[in-house]
Design an enzyme around this catalytic site. Structure first.
Site, short mmCIF file in Angstrom:
data_model
loop_
_atom_site.label_atom_id
_atom_site.label_comp_id
_atom_site.label_asym_id
_atom_site.label_seq_id
_atom_site.Cartn_x
_atom_site.Cartn_y
_atom_site.Cartn_z
N ARG A 1 16.49 -22.60 -7.40
CA ARG A 1 16.82 -21.13 -7.21
C ARG A 1 16.49 -20.25 -8.16
O ARG A 1 16.90 -19.04 -8.31
CB ARG A 1 18.28 -21.00 -6.96
CG ARG A 1 18.82 -21.71 -5.80
CD ARG A 1 20.17 -21.22 -5.28
NE ARG A 1 20.66 -22.25 -4.41
CZ ARG A 1 21.32 -23.29 -4.57
NH1 ARG A 1 21.75 -23.71 -5.72
NH2 ARG A 1 21.83 -23.89 -3.51
N LYS B 1 5.77 -9.85 -7.25
CA LYS B 1 5.66 -10.44 -5.96
C LYS B 1 4.84 -11.74 -6.07
O LYS B 1 4.02 -12.02 -6.74
CB LYS B 1 4.76 -9.53 -5.05
CG LYS B 1 5.49 -8.20 -4.61
CD LYS B 1 4.50 -7.25 -3.56
CE LYS B 1 5.12 -5.98 -3.24
NZ LYS B 1 4.53 -5.28 -2.30
N GLU C 1 -9.36 -1.97 -7.64
CA GLU C 1 -7.69 -1.71 -7.83
C GLU C 1 -7.70 -0.63 -9.23
O GLU C 1 -6.66 -0.18 -9.16
CB GLU C 1 -7.11 -3.00 -8.17
CG GLU C 1 -7.23 -3.91 -6.79
CD GLU C 1 -6.17 -3.76 -5.63
OE1 GLU C 1 -5.40 -2.55 -5.73
OE2 GLU C 1 -6.24 -4.42 -4.87
N LYS D 1 1.24 0.58 -12.95
CA LYS D 1 1.78 -0.30 -12.24
C LYS D 1 3.33 -0.71 -12.56
O LYS D 1 4.23 -0.64 -11.82
CB LYS D 1 1.24 -1.57 -11.88
CG LYS D 1 2.02 -2.68 -10.98
CD LYS D 1 0.90 -3.40 -9.93
CE LYS D 1 1.75 -4.13 -8.89
NZ LYS D 1 1.20 -5.28 -8.31
N GLU E 1 10.15 -1.82 -3.29
CA GLU E 1 9.27 -0.95 -2.32
C GLU E 1 10.14 -0.33 -1.29
O GLU E 1 9.81 -0.39 0.01
CB GLU E 1 8.20 -1.98 -1.64
CG GLU E 1 7.06 -1.14 -1.34
CD GLU E 1 5.66 -2.06 -0.70
OE1 GLU E 1 5.37 -2.93 -1.63
OE2 GLU E 1 5.09 -1.64 0.32
N ARG F 1 6.62 2.78 -4.43
CA ARG F 1 5.74 1.67 -4.71
C ARG F 1 4.98 1.55 -3.46
O ARG F 1 3.67 1.05 -3.72
CB ARG F 1 6.52 0.39 -4.78
CG ARG F 1 5.71 -0.91 -5.08
CD ARG F 1 6.60 -2.07 -5.63
NE ARG F 1 5.76 -3.22 -5.93
CZ ARG F 1 6.11 -4.35 -6.44
NH1 ARG F 1 7.56 -4.63 -6.95
NH2 ARG F 1 5.30 -5.30 -6.69
N ASN G 1 -0.02 0.89 -2.40
CA ASN G 1 -0.98 0.47 -0.83
C ASN G 1 -2.22 1.38 -0.65
O ASN G 1 -2.43 1.28 0.40
CB ASN G 1 0.03 0.06 -0.04
CG ASN G 1 0.98 -1.09 -0.21
OD1 ASN G 1 0.40 -2.03 -0.74
ND2 ASN G 1 2.01 -0.89 0.21
N HIS H 1 -5.06 0.32 1.44
CA HIS H 1 -4.66 -1.34 1.90
C HIS H 1 -4.16 -1.39 3.15
O HIS H 1 -4.74 -2.55 3.62
CB HIS H 1 -3.45 -1.56 1.07
CG HIS H 1 -3.89 -2.13 -0.46
ND1 HIS H 1 -4.50 -1.35 -1.20
CD2 HIS H 1 -4.01 -3.32 -1.04
CE1 HIS H 1 -4.54 -2.16 -2.55
NE2 HIS H 1 -4.42 -3.03 -2.09
N HIS I 1 -6.49 -4.37 4.84
CA HIS I 1 -5.95 -5.66 5.19
C HIS I 1 -6.65 -5.60 6.85
O HIS I 1 -7.01 -6.97 6.94
CB HIS I 1 -4.66 -5.46 5.48
CG HIS I 1 -3.78 -5.59 4.25
ND1 HIS I 1 -2.71 -4.91 3.93
CD2 HIS I 1 -4.28 -6.11 3.01
CE1 HIS I 1 -2.19 -5.20 2.65
NE2 HIS I 1 -3.35 -6.01 2.15
N HIS J 1 -10.82 -9.32 -1.44
CA HIS J 1 -9.79 -8.28 -1.24
C HIS J 1 -10.29 -6.91 -1.69
O HIS J 1 -10.24 -5.66 -1.21
CB HIS J 1 -8.54 -8.68 -1.75
CG HIS J 1 -7.48 -7.59 -1.78
ND1 HIS J 1 -6.84 -7.44 -0.64
CD2 HIS J 1 -6.93 -6.86 -2.72
CE1 HIS J 1 -5.86 -6.44 -0.90
NE2 HIS J 1 -6.13 -6.21 -2.45
ZN ZN Z 1 -4.78 -4.79 -3.34
#
Ligand code: ZN
Ligand code: ADP
Length: 365
Positions: free
Chosen positions: A126, A148, A190, A232, A242, A246, A250, A253, A257, A270
């Site tokens: 955990r 993340k 980025e 960041k 988020e 936050r 994106n 993004h 995506h 990416h």
């Molecule tokens: Zn990215």
């Protein structure tokens, strides 16, 4: 390249409620454990890396452990291996070591290794300690900061994951020397994003220093990485999970995506998709009367100077892209919620964007 212990180390402290940890940035840090060994406690230590990175840097890191025992797990490289199977391999290695709750995982590699090793650390008993040692520009400025972690499923990227903050993030800028040029350039997308979304001065600095950055000059790289990480870290500290701000990270993004999926994973890196996505977000902002044409052009120009693509690849259909954008997890109740901008340094969340306007910027002919 100069890697003497006298090299300056830039330190950024990430504060998340009661937790705090340091991001260290400097040339030669992997071989300078005096800067980070305090983040590694416990008896059991597992270094997770990939087949490209381990031969280059695992030895340098192991000398840093100064005689401490550790195990090493080397996984095949690439996004296709960011899977539950790879996570299971890490669990097996931990079990093999009889790793207890005070074990530490060190992720030595790009974003794939960081996400995967971080996810395994979040799950083992955990949650055990982990330390990020990112070796790609993208991982340094983005994925290694913010907690993340996760793996991909056949049904989509990052569908299984957890928030799990590292004990420390150690960025040895010397490792960027061996990064393939295309990977380096993708990382700059980025970096430009931080200027575009919230820091006009940094954006202008990037315009002035593109050549130094592409030449991998240490002081320019350190400034670009540190500024990106500070942005960041500050945003994540204010909005860890988020709920609001936050989401600005994106920027570009939702388009990116969709472009990555439509063109087939692996066709666009990416960062390349993010570059195109940011240009589309800026063009859409112009289209909607929220921002000037000139700012959209400045964004496209600086990205192009880094060698990044700025237009939709031929053959991608607007309707297919819109359908993919509708699936984006940032949408609330079927409306297209996008990050747009008022101009350089001024990104904003726009909750309900007109689909016809999106179709306009996606239609290439
Ligand atoms: Zn990215
Ligand atoms: P990202 O960090 O962009 O998410 P990956 O973790 O997939 O991506 O890394 C991109 C590729 O670069 C992988 O093939 C990885 O093995 C390789 N790589 C990572 N860091 C380095 C480095 N410092 N030098 C050379 N190759 C590297």
């Amino acid at each position: 390249m100069n890697t003497t212990p006298t090299n300056p180390v830039t330190e950024i402290v990430v504060e998340l409620g009661a937790r705090r940890y340091r991001i260290l940035i400097g040339a030669g840090l992997l071989g300078q454990p005096q800067h980070w060994l305090d983040a590694i406690g416990g008896r059991h230590l597992l270094v997770v890396s990939d087949e490209n990175v381990a031969p280059l840097y695992a030895k340098k890191l192991s000398t840093g452990f100064a005689g401490r025992e550790f195990s090493q797990l080397i996984l095949p490289p690439g996004e296709t291996h960011k899977t539950l199977d790879s996570a299971a391999t890490i669990f097996d290695a931990l079990a093999e070591m009889s790793a207890s709750r005070d074990a530490t995982i060190i992720a030595l590699g790009g974003g794939v290794i960081g996400d995967l090793a971080g996810f395994a650390a979040a799950c083992w008993m955990r949650g055990i300690a982990f330390v990020q040692m990112p070796t790609t520009l993208l991982a340094m400025v983005d994925s290694s900061v913010g907690g993340k972690t996760g793996v991909n499923l056949a049904q989509g990227k990052n569908l299984v994951g957890a928030f799990h903050q590292p004990r420390a993030v150690v960025m040895d800028t010397d490792t960027l020397a061996t990064l393939p040029p295309r990977e380096l350039v993708a990382g700059f997308a980025e970096v430009v994003k931080y200027g575009a979304l919230g820091d006009a001065d940094f954006f202008a600095w990037l315009e002035d220093n593109t050549q130094a950055l592409l030449a991998r000059e240490a002081s320019a790289l350190t400034h670009a990485i540190a500024t990106s990480c500070r942005h960041k870290a500050a945003i994540v500290a204010r909005d860890e999970t988020e709920q609001g701000e936050r989401a600005l990270l994106n920027f570009g993004h939702t388009f990116a995506h969709a472009l990555e999926t439509a063109s087939g994973y692996g066709t666009l890196l990416h960062g390349e998709a993010v570059a195109i996505g940011m240009v589309l977000a800026a063009q859409l902002s112009t289209q909607l009367g929220r921002a000037s044409v000139a700012d959209a052009e400045r964004l496209a120009a600086v990205l192009a100077r880094f060698g990044l693509p700025t237009a939709i690849p031929a053959g991608l259909d607007a309707d297919v892209l819109i359908a993919l954008m509708q699936l984006d997890k940032k949408n609330l109740s079927g409306r297209l919620r996008l990050i747009l901008w008022r101009g350089i340094g001024q990104a904003e969340i726009v909750p309900d964007v007109d689909e016809a306007a999106i179709r306009d910027v996606l239609t290439t002919d």
